[in-house]
Design a protein around this motif. Structure first.
Motif, PDB file in Angstrom:
ATOM      1  N   GLY A  59       8.156  -4.309   1.658  1.00  0.00           N
ATOM      2  CA  GLY A  59       7.276  -3.968   2.780  1.00  0.00           C
ATOM      3  C   GLY A  59       7.729  -4.731   4.004  1.00  0.00           C
ATOM      4  O   GLY A  59       8.920  -4.814   4.281  1.00  0.00           O
ATOM      5  N   GLU A  68      -1.933  -4.302   2.199  1.00  0.00           N
ATOM      6  CA  GLU A  68      -1.513  -4.362   3.589  1.00  0.00           C
ATOM      7  C   GLU A  68      -2.050  -5.627   4.243  1.00  0.00           C
ATOM      8  O   GLU A  68      -3.209  -6.001   4.045  1.00  0.00           O
ATOM      9  CB  GLU A  68      -2.054  -3.137   4.337  1.00  0.00           C
ATOM     10  CG  GLU A  68      -1.624  -3.058   5.768  1.00  0.00           C
ATOM     11  CD  GLU A  68      -2.047  -1.762   6.440  1.00  0.00           C
ATOM     12  OE1 GLU A  68      -1.492  -1.456   7.498  1.00  0.00           O
ATOM     13  OE2 GLU A  68      -2.928  -1.066   5.905  1.00  0.00           O
ATOM     14  N   TYR A 124       1.419  -5.047   8.348  1.00  0.00           N
ATOM     15  CA  TYR A 124       2.475  -4.348   7.614  1.00  0.00           C
ATOM     16  C   TYR A 124       2.050  -4.127   6.168  1.00  0.00           C
ATOM     17  O   TYR A 124       1.252  -4.877   5.623  1.00  0.00           O
ATOM     18  CB  TYR A 124       3.788  -5.134   7.669  1.00  0.00           C
ATOM     19  CG  TYR A 124       3.708  -6.534   7.085  1.00  0.00           C
ATOM     20  CD1 TYR A 124       3.943  -6.766   5.740  1.00  0.00           C
ATOM     21  CD2 TYR A 124       3.404  -7.625   7.891  1.00  0.00           C
ATOM     22  CE1 TYR A 124       3.883  -8.038   5.209  1.00  0.00           C
ATOM     23  CE2 TYR A 124       3.349  -8.902   7.377  1.00  0.00           C
ATOM     24  CZ  TYR A 124       3.576  -9.103   6.027  1.00  0.00           C
ATOM     25  OH  TYR A 124       3.505 -10.369   5.502  1.00  0.00           O
ATOM     26  N   PRO A 125       2.600  -3.082   5.540  1.00  0.00           N
ATOM     27  CA  PRO A 125       2.319  -2.858   4.121  1.00  0.00           C
ATOM     28  C   PRO A 125       3.076  -3.880   3.278  1.00  0.00           C
ATOM     29  O   PRO A 125       4.127  -4.390   3.692  1.00  0.00           O
ATOM     30  CB  PRO A 125       2.849  -1.442   3.868  1.00  0.00           C
ATOM     31  CG  PRO A 125       3.900  -1.249   4.899  1.00  0.00           C
ATOM     32  CD  PRO A 125       3.466  -2.050   6.106  1.00  0.00           C
TER      33      PRO A 125
END
Length: 154
Positions: free
Chosen positions: A36, A136, A145-146
Motif C-alpha cells: 500500500g 486504510e 493511504y491504503p
C-alpha cells in the motif's frame, strides 16, 4: 551495609495478569508483508510476561527507509493501575517517537495517532483466517493511504 527487610518495608510485588484486550492482539503475532502506501515487513512478538506486544518495522514509504520498534500495551506508571486504553510508542532509527492508541473490536483494529478519537487513524479488518488485514490510514485534511498486511510466517 544494611539488609533490607523486603517482607516488611517492601512487600513482594505481584504482577497482574495481562489484560484480555492486550492478549486479543495475539492475532498479530508473526511476520507480515505490508503493501500500500508503505511497503516492507513487520514482525510482532510478545515481550516476556505477555503485557506488551513488540512490533519490529522495516518499511519504505515515500522513498524513505523506516526501521523501528513499537511497544504496545497498557500504560502502568509506577505504583498505579493500568490505563483503560492500550497505548503504544514507536521509536524509529532517526530518533523520532510516535504515540498511538490501539483498540481491537471483533475483527476490526483501530489505531489512532496521538489520542483515541484522533482524526489521524488506521482502521483495518482481519480476514476470516487472520492471514490478511486490509485497511486504510486516514489523515486530517483528506490525506492517507491504503495498507494491507499479509501473513508470511507465524
Amino acid at each position: 551495609m544494611t539488609d533490607i527487610a523486603h517482607d516488611d518495608q517492601f512487600p513482594a510485588y505481584e504482577a497482574a495478569a495481562p489484560s484480555d484486550a492486550v492478549r486479543a492482539l495475539d492475532r498479530l503475532v508473526g511476520t507480515w508483508r505490508v503493501t500500500g502506501g508503505a511497503e516492507g515487513k513487520v514482525t510482532y512478538e510478545w515481550m516476556e510476561g505477555g503485557h506488551f506486544l513488540l512490533q519490529r518495522v522495516a518499511l519504505e514509504q515515500y522513498g524513505q527507509r523506516i526501521t523501528g520498534l513499537e511497544v504496545i500495551g497498557h500504560l502502568r506508571p509506577f505504583g498505579e493501575g493500568a490505563s483503560a486504553d492500550m497505548h503504544s510508542r514507536f521509536y524509529d532509527a532517526a530518533g523520532n517517537t510516535f504515540d498511538y492508541v490501539y483498540e481491537l473490536e471483533g475483527d476490526t483494529l483501530h489505531i489512532w495517532a496521538g489520542a483515541k478519537g484522533s482524526a489521524a487513524k488506521f482502521t483495518g479488518t482481519f480476514d476470516e483466517g487472520d492471514q490478511v488485514m486490509a485497511g486504510e490510514w486516514v489523515y486530517p485534511g483528506g490525506g492517507g493511504y491504503p495498507s494491507t498486511m499479509t501473513r508470511t510466517a507465524g
